[in-house]
Write an enzyme that holds these catalytic residues in place. Structure first.
Site, short mmCIF file in Angstrom:
data_model
loop_
_atom_site.label_atom_id
_atom_site.label_comp_id
_atom_site.label_asym_id
_atom_site.label_seq_id
_atom_site.Cartn_x
_atom_site.Cartn_y
_atom_site.Cartn_z
N ARG A 61 23.30 -2.45 1.46
CA ARG A 61 23.54 -1.16 0.82
C ARG A 61 24.39 -0.34 1.78
O ARG A 61 24.22 -0.40 3.00
CB ARG A 61 22.22 -0.41 0.58
N TYR A 118 16.56 -4.10 9.21
CA TYR A 118 16.49 -2.68 9.56
C TYR A 118 15.66 -2.55 10.83
O TYR A 118 14.55 -3.06 10.91
CB TYR A 118 15.84 -1.84 8.44
N GLU A 151 24.09 12.60 0.60
CA GLU A 151 24.07 11.14 0.76
C GLU A 151 24.01 10.44 -0.60
O GLU A 151 23.15 10.75 -1.42
CB GLU A 151 22.84 10.77 1.61
N ARG A 173 -1.40 10.74 2.11
CA ARG A 173 -2.27 11.31 3.13
C ARG A 173 -3.34 12.17 2.51
O ARG A 173 -3.08 12.90 1.56
CB ARG A 173 -1.42 12.14 4.10
N ARG A 200 0.90 -1.15 0.00
CA ARG A 200 0.00 0.00 0.00
C ARG A 200 0.93 1.20 0.00
O ARG A 200 1.88 1.25 0.77
CB ARG A 200 -0.79 -0.13 1.30
N ARG A 211 19.82 12.28 -0.90
CA ARG A 211 19.30 13.23 0.10
C ARG A 211 20.39 14.22 0.48
O ARG A 211 21.57 13.94 0.30
CB ARG A 211 18.92 12.51 1.40
N ASP A 218 14.35 0.37 13.75
CA ASP A 218 14.36 1.72 14.30
C ASP A 218 14.98 1.67 15.69
O ASP A 218 15.05 0.60 16.31
CB ASP A 218 12.92 2.26 14.38
P1 FDA Z 1 24.85 -0.45 15.33
O1 FDA Z 1 25.32 -0.67 13.96
O2 FDA Z 1 24.51 0.94 15.74
O3 FDA Z 1 25.95 -1.00 16.36
C1 FDA Z 1 26.68 -2.19 16.12
C2 FDA Z 1 28.09 -1.98 16.62
O4 FDA Z 1 28.80 -3.23 16.54
C3 FDA Z 1 28.88 -0.98 15.79
O5 FDA Z 1 29.36 0.06 16.61
C4 FDA Z 1 30.03 -1.81 15.21
O6 FDA Z 1 31.25 -1.10 15.13
C5 FDA Z 1 30.13 -2.94 16.22
N1 FDA Z 1 30.77 -4.15 15.66
C6 FDA Z 1 30.44 -4.81 14.53
N2 FDA Z 1 31.27 -5.85 14.34
C7 FDA Z 1 32.15 -5.85 15.38
C8 FDA Z 1 33.25 -6.66 15.73
N3 FDA Z 1 33.64 -7.71 14.98
N4 FDA Z 1 33.94 -6.37 16.85
C9 FDA Z 1 33.59 -5.30 17.63
N5 FDA Z 1 32.55 -4.49 17.33
C10 FDA Z 1 31.83 -4.77 16.23
N6 FDA Z 1 16.30 4.79 13.64
C11 FDA Z 1 15.36 5.63 14.16
O7 FDA Z 1 14.65 5.25 15.09
N7 FDA Z 1 15.23 6.91 13.67
C12 FDA Z 1 15.99 7.38 12.64
O8 FDA Z 1 15.83 8.51 12.22
C13 FDA Z 1 16.98 6.50 12.08
N8 FDA Z 1 17.77 6.92 11.06
C14 FDA Z 1 18.62 6.03 10.44
C15 FDA Z 1 19.32 6.44 9.32
C16 FDA Z 1 20.14 5.54 8.65
C17 FDA Z 1 20.90 5.99 7.42
C18 FDA Z 1 20.24 4.20 9.10
C19 FDA Z 1 21.05 3.18 8.35
C20 FDA Z 1 19.57 3.80 10.25
C21 FDA Z 1 18.74 4.70 10.92
N9 FDA Z 1 18.05 4.34 12.08
C22 FDA Z 1 17.11 5.20 12.61
C23 FDA Z 1 18.26 3.01 12.70
C24 FDA Z 1 19.36 3.02 13.79
O9 FDA Z 1 20.60 3.37 13.22
C25 FDA Z 1 19.44 1.61 14.43
O10 FDA Z 1 18.22 1.37 15.11
C26 FDA Z 1 20.56 1.41 15.43
O11 FDA Z 1 21.79 1.84 14.92
C27 FDA Z 1 20.68 -0.08 15.77
O12 FDA Z 1 21.68 -0.27 16.77
P2 FDA Z 1 22.58 -1.59 16.77
O13 FDA Z 1 23.27 -1.59 18.08
O14 FDA Z 1 21.76 -2.76 16.40
O15 FDA Z 1 23.60 -1.41 15.55
#
Ligand code: FDA
Length: 376
Positions: free
Chosen positions: A254, A356, A308, A180, A176, A285, A358
């Site tokens: 990506r 993905y 971006e 709005r 969908r 963006r 949030d």
């Molecule tokens: P995250 O990636 O933050 O942390 C994982 C960590 O593990 C990293 O610091 C990495 O370095 C570490 N790591 C990985 N492998 C490792 C290894 N082998 N040894 C040691 N460390 C290691 N959400 C929202 O609510 N509002 C928003 O506006 C946005 N906007 C947004 C924009 C964009 C471009 C993206 C891609 C995502 C968002 N998000 C968002 C989502 C948000 O980024 C997401 O919810 C959190 O980053 C998730 O946190 P994590 O801890 O899961 O991953």
């Protein structure tokens, strides 16, 4: 790491939430290792050296939630400002609100519909192409909003975001298309929204300040895994395929490249995020971070933007969005089954789950993992 019974891999939001619960609810020491040189994962923010504006290093992050449990947890560590997110999109030299709303439609077609007229108008537009059984994303979108709106606001953006013509994407990607009937421009409808008043970096610092939390930066889990005691519980939030040495193949992501620019004006684009829908503009963006903190008295005469660009992730590129091809979904299932057989290791977060998430969903998933699998 030898003295720790709990080791969290990743200082992002998932790892941080779990570590905070172990530290304060169980009252036990916990180590966090992260390969990067900062805490906060992809939510990290820094103060721009030239303008003093707080920038979100990995793209604009707006906190929003309807979950009281998440809100109660996060507000122990920060207050939020009154920022309300709005997205605008630039197409063919003009700017329109996104998602598509009454203002977008009226101004795109140069008409003046009332809210009660918009549904019938869009249905009639969609009917002009007579798509009966949409075979791909393009046909599906046209069947929902008609060709002109699809070509202006969906085609070019999708092409750039996924490097794939919507004709070659499955119709099921959208069920969908939200448009709005009103002039409502707030992007999120959640009751709790905003940006941490002191910024994300300060929020993470406040959480990590607990005396039971010990952070090891610039530390790759795979370089220290042999030092981890066999009876320790590991909470792994890195990429799940990497954990198993890509045994079933790599999961596709990506990635994003950002181009930072400083402009000698107080306001470059009048909003925090501007989408670019034209297919021949190479960026998707532009983020202008000063708008995220309307309460701050940033200096006039200078602003910083991040352009971006989206592309396929390869090698050491940071993973941003899971691609989720049918092959990825199959691989993920294989990794998921394997991860269930791993003793003393729990997998979580956006990388550990190839999903993905949030920020609020991330926090909730981490709180639930703590309740169900860690708390004793
Ligand atoms: P995250 O990636 O933050 O942390 C994982 C960590 O593990 C990293 O610091 C990495 O370095 C570490 N790591 C990985 N492998 C490792 C290894 N082998 N040894 C040691 N460390 C290691 N959400 C929202 O609510 N509002 C928003 O506006 C946005 N906007 C947004 C924009 C964009 C471009 C993206 C891609 C995502 C968002 N998000 C968002 C989502 C948000 O980024 C997401 O919810 C959190 O980053 C998730 O946190 P994590 O801890 O899961 O991953």
């Amino acid at each position: 790491l030898s003295g720790f019974k709990y080791i969290v891999v990743g200082a992002g939001l998932f790892g941080t939430t779990v570590a905070e619960r172990i530290a304060s609810d169980m009252g036990l020491p916990v180590a966090i290792v992260d390969r990067r040189d900062h805490i906060g994962g992809n939510c990290h923010s820094v103060t721009d050296a030239d303008t003093g504006i707080e920038c979100h290093v990995y793209g604009t992050h707006i906190f929003h939630t309807k979950r009281r449990r998440v809100w109660d947890w996060i507000t122990q560590f920060t207050q939020f400002n009154s920022y309300r997110h709005k997205v605008l999109t630039r197409y063919d030299g003009r700017v329109f609100p996104m998602p598509i709303n009454l203002t977008t439609i009226n101004s795109f077609y140069g008409i003046d519909l009332a809210p009660s007229e918009v549904e019938a108008f869009v249905l009639a537009e969609a009917a002009r192409d007579r798509v009966e059984e949409p075979a791909n994303l393009e046909e599906k979108a046209i069947s929902l909003v008609g060709r002109p709106l699809y070509e202006a606001f969906i085609r070019g953006y999708t092409l750039k975001q996924w490097e794939t013509d919507p004709k070659n994407l499955p119709a099921e990607v959208i069920t969908r298309l939200p448009f709005r009937h009103s002039r409502e421009v707030d992007y999120f409808t959640d009751p709790w929204q905003g940006i941490p008043l002191g910024g994300y970096a300060e929020m993470f610092k406040a959480i990590h300040a607990h005396e039971n939390i010990h952070v090891f930066l610039n530390t790759d889990y795979f370089a220290v895994r042999d030092m981890i005691p066999a009876d320790a519980t590991v909470i792994y939030t890195g990429p799940v395929d990497r954990y198993f040495e890509n045994r079933f193949g790599e999961l596709a992501w990506r990635t994003i490249d950002f181009e930072r620019e400083v402009h000698p004006v107080s306001d470059y684009q009048g909003t925090s995020v501007m989408n670019y829908a034209d297919p021949d503009t190479p960026w998707t963006r532009i983020h202008e971070y000063r708008h995220l903190h309307p309460e701050r008295d940033y200096k006039a005469g200078g602003t910083v933007t991040f352009k971006e660009f989206s592309r396929h992730a390869a090698g050491q590129d940071d993973p941003y969005y899971p691609v989720n091809t049918p092959a990825d979904i199959e691989r993920l299932e294989q990794y998921r089954q394997l991860s269930e057989t791993e003793t003393n290791v729990l997998f979580g977060g956006r990388l550990g789950g190839y999903k993905y998430l949030d920020m609020d969903t991330t926090i909730l998933a981490a709180l639930e993992m703590f309740d169900e699998k860690i708390k004793r």
